[in-house]
Design a protein around this motif. Structure first.
Motif, PDB file in Angstrom:
ATOM      1  N   ASP A  67      26.997 -27.567   3.683  1.00 29.45           N
ATOM      2  CA  ASP A  67      27.915 -27.522   2.545  1.00 29.45           C
ATOM      3  C   ASP A  67      29.319 -27.972   2.909  1.00 29.45           C
ATOM      4  O   ASP A  67      30.163 -28.136   2.042  1.00 29.45           O
ATOM      5  N   LYS A  68      29.586 -28.216   4.197  1.00 29.80           N
ATOM      6  CA  LYS A  68      30.929 -28.602   4.608  1.00 29.80           C
ATOM      7  C   LYS A  68      31.003 -29.910   5.373  1.00 29.80           C
ATOM      8  O   LYS A  68      32.019 -30.583   5.352  1.00 29.80           O
TER       9      LYS A  68
ATOM     10  N   LYS B 165      25.407 -38.632  -7.538  1.00 29.49           N
ATOM     11  CA  LYS B 165      24.936 -37.287  -7.217  1.00 29.49           C
ATOM     12  C   LYS B 165      25.980 -36.525  -6.411  1.00 29.49           C
ATOM     13  O   LYS B 165      26.632 -37.083  -5.522  1.00 29.49           O
ATOM     14  N   LEU B 166      26.160 -35.241  -6.720  1.00 33.44           N
ATOM     15  CA  LEU B 166      27.114 -34.418  -5.990  1.00 33.44           C
ATOM     16  C   LEU B 166      26.589 -34.116  -4.588  1.00 33.44           C
ATOM     17  O   LEU B 166      25.426 -33.777  -4.408  1.00 33.44           O
ATOM     18  N   SER B 167      27.468 -34.241  -3.605  1.00 34.40           N
ATOM     19  CA  SER B 167      27.109 -33.866  -2.241  1.00 34.40           C
ATOM     20  C   SER B 167      27.179 -32.349  -2.109  1.00 34.40           C
ATOM     21  O   SER B 167      27.763 -31.650  -2.952  1.00 34.40           O
ATOM     22  N   GLY B 168      26.593 -31.836  -1.036  1.00 33.08           N
ATOM     23  CA  GLY B 168      26.671 -30.403  -0.779  1.00 33.08           C
ATOM     24  C   GLY B 168      28.103 -29.945  -0.634  1.00 33.08           C
ATOM     25  O   GLY B 168      28.478 -28.860  -1.088  1.00 33.08           O
ATOM     26  N   MET B 169      28.959 -30.788  -0.014  1.00 32.44           N
ATOM     27  CA  MET B 169      30.359 -30.424   0.149  1.00 32.44           C
ATOM     28  C   MET B 169      31.061 -30.307  -1.197  1.00 32.44           C
ATOM     29  O   MET B 169      31.802 -29.349  -1.454  1.00 32.44           O
ATOM     30  N   ARG B 170      30.817 -31.291  -2.093  1.00 32.65           N
ATOM     31  CA  ARG B 170      31.494 -31.264  -3.390  1.00 32.65           C
ATOM     32  C   ARG B 170      31.049 -30.059  -4.215  1.00 32.65           C
ATOM     33  O   ARG B 170      31.850 -29.434  -4.915  1.00 32.65           O
ATOM     34  N   LYS B 171      29.764 -29.700  -4.141  1.00 32.66           N
ATOM     35  CA  LYS B 171      29.288 -28.509  -4.858  1.00 32.66           C
ATOM     36  C   LYS B 171      29.980 -27.256  -4.341  1.00 32.66           C
ATOM     37  O   LYS B 171      30.360 -26.377  -5.116  1.00 32.66           O
TER      38      LYS B 171
ATOM     39  N   ARG C 190      33.738 -22.756  -4.832  1.00 24.77           N
ATOM     40  CA  ARG C 190      34.744 -21.885  -4.223  1.00 24.77           C
ATOM     41  C   ARG C 190      36.073 -21.921  -4.982  1.00 24.77           C
ATOM     42  O   ARG C 190      36.743 -20.893  -5.122  1.00 24.77           O
ATOM     43  N   LEU C 191      36.461 -23.088  -5.475  1.00 19.10           N
ATOM     44  CA  LEU C 191      37.723 -23.164  -6.211  1.00 19.10           C
ATOM     45  C   LEU C 191      37.606 -22.460  -7.565  1.00 19.10           C
ATOM     46  O   LEU C 191      38.554 -21.809  -8.015  1.00 19.10           O
ATOM     47  N   THR C 192      36.446 -22.598  -8.201  1.00 15.07           N
ATOM     48  CA  THR C 192      36.228 -21.860  -9.452  1.00 15.07           C
ATOM     49  C   THR C 192      36.282 -20.365  -9.193  1.00 15.07           C
ATOM     50  O   THR C 192      36.910 -19.594  -9.945  1.00 15.07           O
ATOM     51  N   GLN C 193      35.620 -19.934  -8.119  1.00 15.13           N
ATOM     52  CA  GLN C 193      35.641 -18.515  -7.744  1.00 15.13           C
ATOM     53  C   GLN C 193      37.065 -18.045  -7.495  1.00 15.13           C
ATOM     54  O   GLN C 193      37.477 -16.965  -7.947  1.00 15.13           O
TER      55      GLN C 193
ATOM     56  N   ILE D 252      44.239 -21.073  -3.793  1.00 17.89           N
ATOM     57  CA  ILE D 252      44.001 -20.243  -2.600  1.00 17.89           C
ATOM     58  C   ILE D 252      42.571 -20.441  -2.105  1.00 17.89           C
ATOM     59  O   ILE D 252      41.632 -20.536  -2.898  1.00 17.89           O
ATOM     60  N   ASN D 253      42.428 -20.505  -0.787  1.00 20.23           N
ATOM     61  CA  ASN D 253      41.131 -20.673  -0.137  1.00 20.23           C
ATOM     62  C   ASN D 253      40.571 -19.288   0.199  1.00 20.23           C
ATOM     63  O   ASN D 253      40.934 -18.694   1.201  1.00 20.23           O
ATOM     64  N   PRO D 254      39.673 -18.731  -0.646  1.00 17.27           N
ATOM     65  CA  PRO D 254      39.211 -17.356  -0.399  1.00 17.27           C
ATOM     66  C   PRO D 254      38.428 -17.260   0.905  1.00 17.27           C
ATOM     67  O   PRO D 254      37.780 -18.230   1.313  1.00 17.27           O
ATOM     68  N   PRO D 255      38.538 -16.120   1.601  1.00 15.57           N
ATOM     69  CA  PRO D 255      39.185 -14.863   1.194  1.00 15.57           C
ATOM     70  C   PRO D 255      40.652 -14.752   1.618  1.00 15.57           C
ATOM     71  O   PRO D 255      41.194 -13.649   1.702  1.00 15.57           O
TER      72      PRO D 255
END
Length: 445
Positions: A42-43, A223-229, A234-237, A380-383
């Protein structure tokens, strides 16, 4: 008994990944430490190394396959002295068949929560495409599984392309600029004829297209990559769960720029050249050490207070953003920060960062000044509890010693998680950061 190679967990949070590329083929002899495959998490895209010596007897998951669950058997190796003539041990085939339904089920569950639904048919359509391409042509076309799948999605005729891969094999890069649409109809017929692929193929387009209304505007979907997903999730969260408060200060940079020139002159010949960003990383770390109430994370029923300042630095890479970490930035010299930052940024752009180099951090810094952005607010980059957004340094009219003058000034905006950090503490951090930048000798001491 053949040794089973399983999809590894390349980070603590990894549950599935994309098998981007095989670096070996069936029949190859490998030793411990040899690179076997490239796996997209994912990164980042990371390399998978062999642990055991032996011969690759069977590759069970084709390159380009998405949503491969951690623990899935992706290949088998025969150890020294074992029979390598059989492609797989009798137990391997059932294992592979059992895994296919799991791959279909997992994305479906994720799709219910808003992730990965468009990718559900990918493994099925990839396999169908591999069989369909030779049927459409008299001679077998050499192409990677990923190239075949993308060609089918875009309607590209593989027989019209010249491959740049080994032995003339068509790879993903060869599809760039290729005419689309001409092969869409021929490709559809063989896929529809396959019982397993027929229901899955038409389901993909509506699932992906349903998110965005079609207004008849010419477009192309990628298609969305794992990183983009992961970035989206995380930003929505962060915006939904962390009530953001934004505090901005204007900071004179003249003293910092003067000190940077002097330090770089003293470092000449040592292969180190300080950037303004290196100095700002140090300034944020020192400010967090002086205002520990901002070096925290909110944990629901606990507040975590960090004993050192590890600064996550936003780095733009193809397809997304990643935040390599300068560990204990407050305790390091600016030359050390500069060296580490250059190495981490290079690894980030090559997709070679290890999980420990980008996971963690106590606060973040994002600098868009080099792009001419005067001021912005960052998410902000949680947590983590805060992030510092750095704007461009520019010549502005500024009051210096009660007189109007021209000074180099930048705007810095701190985003704070208001659950963890009160406005007064955030303001104190911004004041401390401003003082350190405007009187930068405190960064050298």
């Amino acid at each position: 008994m053949p040794i089973e190679l399983k999809m590894p967990a390349l980070s603590p949070t990894m549950e599935e990944g994309t098998l981007a590329k095989w670096l070996v083929k069936e029949g190859d002899t490998v030793k411990s430490g040899d690179l076997l495959a490239e796996i997209e998490t994912d990164k980042a895209t990371m390399e998978y190394e062999a642990i055991d010596d032996g011969t690759i007897t069977q590759i069970l998951v084709a390159e380009g396959t998405d949503n491969v669950k951690v623990g899935t058997v992706i290949a088998t190796i025969a150890g020294e002295g074992e029979d390598t003539s059989a492609k797989a041990a009798p137990a391997a085939a059932p294992a592979a068949k059992e895994e296919a339904p799991k791959q279909d089920v997992a994305p479906a569950k994720a799709g219910a929560a808003g992730d990965s639904a468009p990718n559900t048919p990918a493994p099925a359509s990839a396999g169908a495409t591999e069989k369909a391409a030779p049927a459409a042509s008299g001679d077998r076309i050499k192409a990677s599984p990923l190239a075949r799948r993308l060609a089918a999605e875009r309607g590209i005729d593989l027989s019209a392309l010249k491959g740049s891969g080994p032995g003339g094999r068509i790879v993903k890069d060869d599809l760039d600029g290729a005419p689309v649409g001409a092969a869409a109809a021929p490709a559809a017929a063989p896929v529809a004829a396959a019982p397993a692929a027929a229901p899955a193929a038409p389901a993909a387009a509506p699932a992906a297209a349903s998110e965005i209304p079609d207004f008849g505007i010419p477009h192309e979907d990628s298609k969305l990559s794992g990183m983009r997903k992961t970035i989206a999730r995380r930003l929505t969260q962060s915006m939904q769960e962390s009530p953001h408060i934004y505090l901005t200060v204007d900071i004179r940079l003249d003293a910092l720029l003067k000190l940077r020139t002097e330090l770089n002159a003293s470092l000449e010949g040592r292969g180190v050249k300080l950037s303004v960003n290196d100095m700002l990383i140090k300034a944020l770390a020192v400010a967090l050490e002086r205002v520990p109430a901002c070096n925290v994370s909110f944990g629901g029923d606990v507040m975590r207070h960090y004993k050192r300042a590890d600064i996550s630095v936003a780095v733009s890479i193809p397809g997304g953003l990643i935040t390599p970490i300068i560990v204990d930035a407050g305790g390091k010299s600016m030359s050390k920060i500069s060296t580490e930052m250059a190495e981490l940024a290079a690894k980030a752009k090559e997709g070679k960062l290890q999980p420990g180099e980008y996971q963690g951090g106590t606060a973040s810094i994002s600098n868009m000044g080099m792009m001419g952005i005067k001021q912005f607010t960052a998410v902000i980059n949680p947590p983590q509890g805060m992030i510092m957004a750095i704007g461009a340094g520019e010549k502005r009219p500024y009051v210096v010693d009660d007189a109007l003058a021209i000074a180099t000034v930048m705007s810095a905006t701190g985003s704070f998680d208001h659950r963890a950090i009160d406005g007064a503490d955030g303001a104190l951090l911004m004041k401390t950061f401003k003082e350190l930048v405007e009187n930068p000798l405190g960064l050298v001491a």
